[in-house]
Write an enzyme that holds these catalytic residues in place. Structure first.
Site, PDB file in Angstrom:
ATOM      1  N   TYR A  90       0.740  -1.219   0.046  1.00 58.70           N
ATOM      2  CA  TYR A  90       0.114   0.010  -0.091  1.00 58.70           C
ATOM      3  C   TYR A  90       0.886   1.186   0.126  1.00 58.70           C
ATOM      4  O   TYR A  90       1.793   1.423   0.890  1.00 58.70           O
ATOM      5  CB  TYR A  90      -1.121  -0.001   1.307  1.00 58.70           C
ATOM      6  CG  TYR A  90      -1.855   1.243   1.435  1.00 58.70           C
ATOM      7  CD1 TYR A  90      -2.998   1.334   0.514  1.00 58.70           C
ATOM      8  CD2 TYR A  90      -1.449   2.197   2.375  1.00 58.70           C
ATOM      9  CE1 TYR A  90      -3.726   2.624   0.656  1.00 58.70           C
ATOM     10  CE2 TYR A  90      -2.337   3.136   2.533  1.00 58.70           C
ATOM     11  CZ  TYR A  90      -3.380   3.509   1.562  1.00 58.70           C
ATOM     12  OH  TYR A  90      -4.157   4.545   1.704  1.00 58.70           O
ATOM     13  N   ASP A 104       9.189   2.187  -0.277  1.00 58.19           N
ATOM     14  CA  ASP A 104       8.435   2.857   0.486  1.00 58.19           C
ATOM     15  C   ASP A 104       8.445   2.716   2.004  1.00 58.19           C
ATOM     16  O   ASP A 104       8.184   1.416   2.365  1.00 58.19           O
ATOM     17  CB  ASP A 104       6.705   2.477   0.032  1.00 58.19           C
ATOM     18  CG  ASP A 104       5.687   3.318   0.726  1.00 58.19           C
ATOM     19  OD1 ASP A 104       6.072   4.026   1.928  1.00 58.19           O
ATOM     20  OD2 ASP A 104       4.729   3.580   0.398  1.00 58.19           O
ATOM     21  N   LYS A 113       5.041   8.802   9.202  1.00 61.50           N
ATOM     22  CA  LYS A 113       4.721   8.323  10.469  1.00 61.50           C
ATOM     23  C   LYS A 113       5.752   8.744  11.487  1.00 61.50           C
ATOM     24  O   LYS A 113       5.663   9.632  12.163  1.00 61.50           O
ATOM     25  CB  LYS A 113       4.786   6.689  10.355  1.00 61.50           C
ATOM     26  CG  LYS A 113       3.400   6.218   9.535  1.00 61.50           C
ATOM     27  CD  LYS A 113       3.340   4.903   9.608  1.00 61.50           C
ATOM     28  CE  LYS A 113       1.930   4.315   8.714  1.00 61.50           C
ATOM     29  NZ  LYS A 113       0.525   5.084   9.230  1.00 61.50           N
TER      30      LYS A 113
END
Length: 426
Positions: free
Chosen positions: A143, A238, A266
């Site tokens: 994702y 990623d 994050k």
């Protein structure tokens, strides 16, 4: 479900789609309704009716020091007193950029944005602009946010709700995205051969953590690096999940791979909205205002997010947080594996550092197809059994759990007892 949470959820459904501002929060995959959080501190959260939970979601990854760590709260308070947003450069942007470039040697220049989705989307645009090519390769279950060209066989919330793709994405966009099974090097090579000089980039989570948690096979990442180099294709890691969590230098430090571009988020925002992407100078210099690839953001480099991220990363380094997290993770793994063995249920347990996942399926699980063999009904019963006993895990089989430095040995031991009881209840 507590009384006030139920009232709030009913009210939310009247004015917010699905009653939530991010789909997986709706608990649709596990049944029931979400609880609403009043406050959080350390490894614990409290709902609006005062019930206490040990938290292994950690705001979906950012809370690596636990909730509301004093060093981060103080940094945000000090920054806020000087102004919430400027729309013009501030010194904290430079400090965080320099730190990221030091800790991740593959990143020579970095640009701050406001989310992982924005960072991944910008990386793909930059790769296309730099190479002059249109097609990208991604991997099933990885994702990279909800940008149109990346919502093809995704993980995270889209997978949780049984729709790995999305309505509203033009077919022409999806046709430029080739999604392959993770860990299948033969298909990668075949795809390059069938699309000569057309692939701008391969983008992947080096440690997939949005379809549960599984790992690259030996040499898989090295082969991707080699194929990209030979074909003039950019390799994009990623590391929104793994970056600064699995190691000081992320997954690329662990596996010794140097990507061309890296997506971050994050942990680098200390719990505030943030994203970043960076890589080789010659590629990053293609961004406006120096180059022809346009990217902008009104609140990019927010002084609050920069202050929070700097405080969190510096504290992690000061306390050698990665060593502590590995010790806590190893303790958690041993006790959890013991509970699984006693329960005699088909469960595959995966962990790296402070990230973990329990798949309700037999091993091996090395890709999305393996993850989807999981017994979702059994997971849902397990989730609620843990929640009732005060342990909050992610409300989806296809998400990853997170341990923070605020978790104590006794927290881990109490959690293991709850896991053991929950498994027995199945």
């Amino acid at each position: 479900m507590t009384r006030r949470s139920s009232q709030l959820f009913a009210a939310a459904q009247g004015c917010i789609p699905g009653g939530v501002n991010s789909p997986v929060r709706a608990f649709r995959n596990v049944g029931g309704e979400p609880f609403f959080v009043e406050r959080a501190a350390g490894a614990k959260i409290w709902d609006v009716d005062g019930k206490e939970y040990l938290d292994y979601v950690g705001s979906w990854g950012p809370a690596i020091l636990g909730h509301a760590p004093k060093v981060v709260v103080d940094a945000v308070r000090d920054a806020a007193a000087r102004g919430l947003s400027f729309g013009i450069p501030n010194p904290l942007e430079v400090e965080l950029a320099e730190l990221i470039c030091r800790w991740m040697p593959s990143i020579e220049k970095v640009r701050m944005v406001n989310s992982g989705t924005e960072a991944a989307m910008s990386c793909v645009r930059l790769a296309r602009g730099f190479t002059g090519r249109d097609k990208i390769i991604k991997f099933d279950g990885c994702y990279h946010g909800h940008a149109d060209s990346l919502l093809v066989k995704t993980g995270s919330g889209a997978l949780t709700h049984g729709s790995p793709d999305s309505a509203g994405v033009p077919k022409s966009f999806a046709e430029l995205t080739i999604s392959l099974p993770f860990n299948d090097v033969d298909l990668v090579r075949k795809t390059f051969n069938e699309n000569k000089n057309e692939i701008a980039a391969i983008i992947l989570e080096p440690i997939p953590a949005n379809a549960g948690l599984y790992f690259p096979k030996e040499n898989f990442l090295w082969i991707l690096r080699d194929e990209c180099t030979k074909c003039g294709t950019l390799l994009i890691f990623d590391e929104v999940m793994a970056g600064f969590r699995v190691a000081r230098g992320g997954a690329q430090q662990i596996y010794g791979i140097k990507p061309d571009l890296t997506v971050l988020g994050k942990v680098i925002g200390g719990g505030l909205p943030v994203g970043a992407f960076g890589g080789r100078s010659e590629i990053m210099d293609q961004l406006s205002p120096d180059g022809p690839v346009y990217q902008a953001g009104t609140l990019s480099g927010s002084p609050l997010a920069m202050a929070a991220g700097l405080a969190q990363l510096r504290e992690l380094e000061r306390i050698d947080g990665w060593e502590l997290l590995e010790k806590l993770g190893a303790h958690f793994e041993k006790l959890t594996r013991d509970a699984i063995a006693d329960a005699k249920i088909d469960i595959t347990f995966h962990r790296i550092g402070s990230m973990f996942c329990l798949f309700f399926a037999q091993p091996p699980i090395v890709d999305l197809a393996g993850a989807k063999r999981s017994d979702l009904k059994k997971f849902a019963r397990f989730f609620h059994a843990c929640l009732e006993r005060g342990v909050y895990l992610a409300p989806s089989q296809f998400e990853t759990g997170f341990i923070s430095t605020a978790h104590k040995s006794e927290d881990i031991e109490n959690t293991a007892t709850v896991v053991r009881e929950a498994l027995r209840s199945l």
